[in-house]
Design a protein around this motif. Structure first.
Motif, PDB file in Angstrom:
ATOM      1  N   LYS A 151       0.846  -1.068   0.025  1.00  0.00           N
ATOM      2  CA  LYS A 151       0.100   0.032   0.048  1.00  0.00           C
ATOM      3  C   LYS A 151       0.903   1.167  -0.028  1.00  0.00           C
ATOM      4  O   LYS A 151       0.545   2.315  -0.642  1.00  0.00           O
ATOM      5  CB  LYS A 151      -0.979  -0.174   1.221  1.00  0.00           C
ATOM      6  CG  LYS A 151      -2.216   0.707   0.979  1.00  0.00           C
ATOM      7  CD  LYS A 151      -3.313   0.398   1.879  1.00  0.00           C
ATOM      8  CE  LYS A 151      -4.247  -0.632   1.302  1.00  0.00           C
ATOM      9  NZ  LYS A 151      -5.376  -1.140   2.184  1.00  0.00           N
ATOM     10  N   MET A 179      -3.709  12.911  -5.404  1.00  0.00           N
ATOM     11  CA  MET A 179      -4.648  12.335  -6.743  1.00  0.00           C
ATOM     12  C   MET A 179      -5.991  13.098  -6.250  1.00  0.00           C
ATOM     13  O   MET A 179      -6.640  13.451  -7.312  1.00  0.00           O
ATOM     14  CB  MET A 179      -4.875  10.932  -6.657  1.00  0.00           C
ATOM     15  CG  MET A 179      -3.562  10.062  -7.663  1.00  0.00           C
ATOM     16  SD  MET A 179      -3.824  10.769  -9.287  1.00  0.00           S
ATOM     17  CE  MET A 179      -2.433   9.807  -9.882  1.00  0.00           C
ATOM     18  N   GLU A 233      -9.916   3.650   0.985  1.00  0.00           N
ATOM     19  CA  GLU A 233      -9.510   2.554   0.660  1.00  0.00           C
ATOM     20  C   GLU A 233     -10.584   1.521   0.009  1.00  0.00           C
ATOM     21  O   GLU A 233     -11.673   1.325   0.567  1.00  0.00           O
ATOM     22  CB  GLU A 233      -8.567   1.708   1.549  1.00  0.00           C
ATOM     23  CG  GLU A 233      -7.582   2.414   2.185  1.00  0.00           C
ATOM     24  CD  GLU A 233      -6.560   2.069   3.149  1.00  0.00           C
ATOM     25  OE1 GLU A 233      -6.811   0.632   3.706  1.00  0.00           O
ATOM     26  OE2 GLU A 233      -5.526   2.587   3.503  1.00  0.00           O
ATOM     27  N   ILE A 234     -10.039   1.052  -1.098  1.00  0.00           N
ATOM     28  CA  ILE A 234     -10.961  -0.006  -1.761  1.00  0.00           C
ATOM     29  C   ILE A 234     -11.218  -1.078  -0.989  1.00  0.00           C
ATOM     30  O   ILE A 234     -12.343  -1.845  -1.515  1.00  0.00           O
ATOM     31  CB  ILE A 234     -10.576  -0.062  -3.345  1.00  0.00           C
ATOM     32  CG1 ILE A 234      -9.285  -0.800  -3.514  1.00  0.00           C
ATOM     33  CG2 ILE A 234     -10.550   1.299  -4.017  1.00  0.00           C
ATOM     34  CD1 ILE A 234      -8.715  -1.368  -4.733  1.00  0.00           C
TER      35      ILE A 234
END
Ligand SMILES: C[S@@+](CC[C@H](N)C(=O)[O-])C[C@H]1O[C@@H](n2cnc3c(N)ncnc32)[C@H](O)[C@@H]1O
Length: 289
Positions: free
Chosen positions: A7, A113, A135-136
């Motif tokens: 990560k 981003m 977070e996905i």
């Protein structure tokens, strides 16, 4: 690399990619690699009409490997969620497709981003968009709240793909669609070569084989699973990179050719009997009229 290190490595790579765009150092397709030319993975994914309608920095920040909004068949009024939205290109395109009665969410864990995506949204003047930090693997949205999940070359970066697919299933409404572009592999490739080619593609945590992807989607509860290759990579595309890693490219070509690809992956969250809205029972003469 353990999951935390994966990560951190992913976050560092994409913080730098966002900084390259905001500082004007991005290449024609925003590739975060040292190479200054467009790579065969991220380039030429969007047509001119799509690009012309977006801020240049949204196009330059594009780091996907497909065009999920073109394949997802979005309709007016739908709620879309983009997993790993980066500079926001697919969120902005989705927002236009679902129109003012719909909404597009972008989810990303990298602050730089998110800042770039919000600035791109401001420049595009699109209001039915929200960029979320997170977070996905832990999607910050309620159960059964999204019509369509899109994603562009992000799930391969996760060290816990089962968890990502479970979360996607949880937030989709019954009947909701999973419509994702991602890198997948097909067939057997020796582990060492697989690792080197995936490094070339940028898949830090490793892409799934197409049959593993199907199995994981089914395990999460999805049905109507389909995987369509959209761009198959040639060993020639990776020659320079692989030769630099000490690989005898010509000797290995037959083991690599046709086995690494970008694909469009679709699946549906089934509607259970209990999810169906039933008409209230008729209680008295005239009450159903
Ligand atoms: C390859 S880029 C793709 C960006 C965008 N989808 C596009 O097509 O341009 C990957 C993006 O996913 C984000 N990302 C990667 N892993 C993530 C995770 N586990 N949770 C949230 N975001 C993640 C990164 O920060 C980065 O912005």
């Amino acid at each position: 690399m353990d999951k935390t290190n994966v990560k951190e490595a992913v976050r560092d790579k994409y913080s730098e990619a966002a900084r390259r765009v905001t500082s004007g150092r991005a290449t024609c397709c925003g590739a975060p690699s040292a190479a200054s030319r467009c790579d065969p993975i991220t380039s030429n994914l969007y047509d001119n009409a799509e690009k012309d309608a977006l801020p240049d920095t949204a196009v330059l920040a594009s780091l996907g490997c497909g065009n999920p909004t073109a394949l997802a068949q979005l309709s007016a009024g739908e709620i879309v969620l983009d997993l790993g939205s980066g500079g926001g290109i697919d969120v902005l395109l989705s927002a236009r497709r679902v129109g003012p009665t719909g909404k597009a969410y972008g989810l990303d864990m990298t602050d730089e981003m998110l800042a770039l995506a919000r600035e791109n949204q401001r420049m595009a003047g699109v209001v039915n968009v929200e960029f979320l930090k997170g977070e996905i693997e832990n999607i910050p949205l309620p159960d059964n709240s999204v019509d369509v999940i899109i994603s562009n070359c992000v799930i391969n970066l996760s060290g816990n793909k089962d968890r990502v697919l479970q979360e996607a299933f949880r937030v989709l409404k019954p009947g909701g669609r999973f419509a994702v572009s991602d890198v997948v592999t097909r067939g057997d490739v020796p582990a060492e070569i697989r690792e080197k080619v995936l490094l070339w593609v940028g898949c830090i945590a490793g892409a799934l084989r197409d049959d593993e992807y199907r199995d994981k989607l089914a395990k999460a509860g999805f049905q109507s699973i389909g995987i369509e290759p959209t761009r198959v990579y040639a060993v020639e595309d990776a020659r320079e990179f692989l030769a630099g890693k000490g690989v005898d490219v010509d000797a290995l070509a037959p083991q690599v050719e046709g086995k690494f690809m970008s694909a469009f992956i679709r699946a549906v969250k089934p509607v259970k009997e209990a999810d169906k809205i039933t008409e209230p029972a008729c209680c008295a003469p005239g009450c159903c009229g």
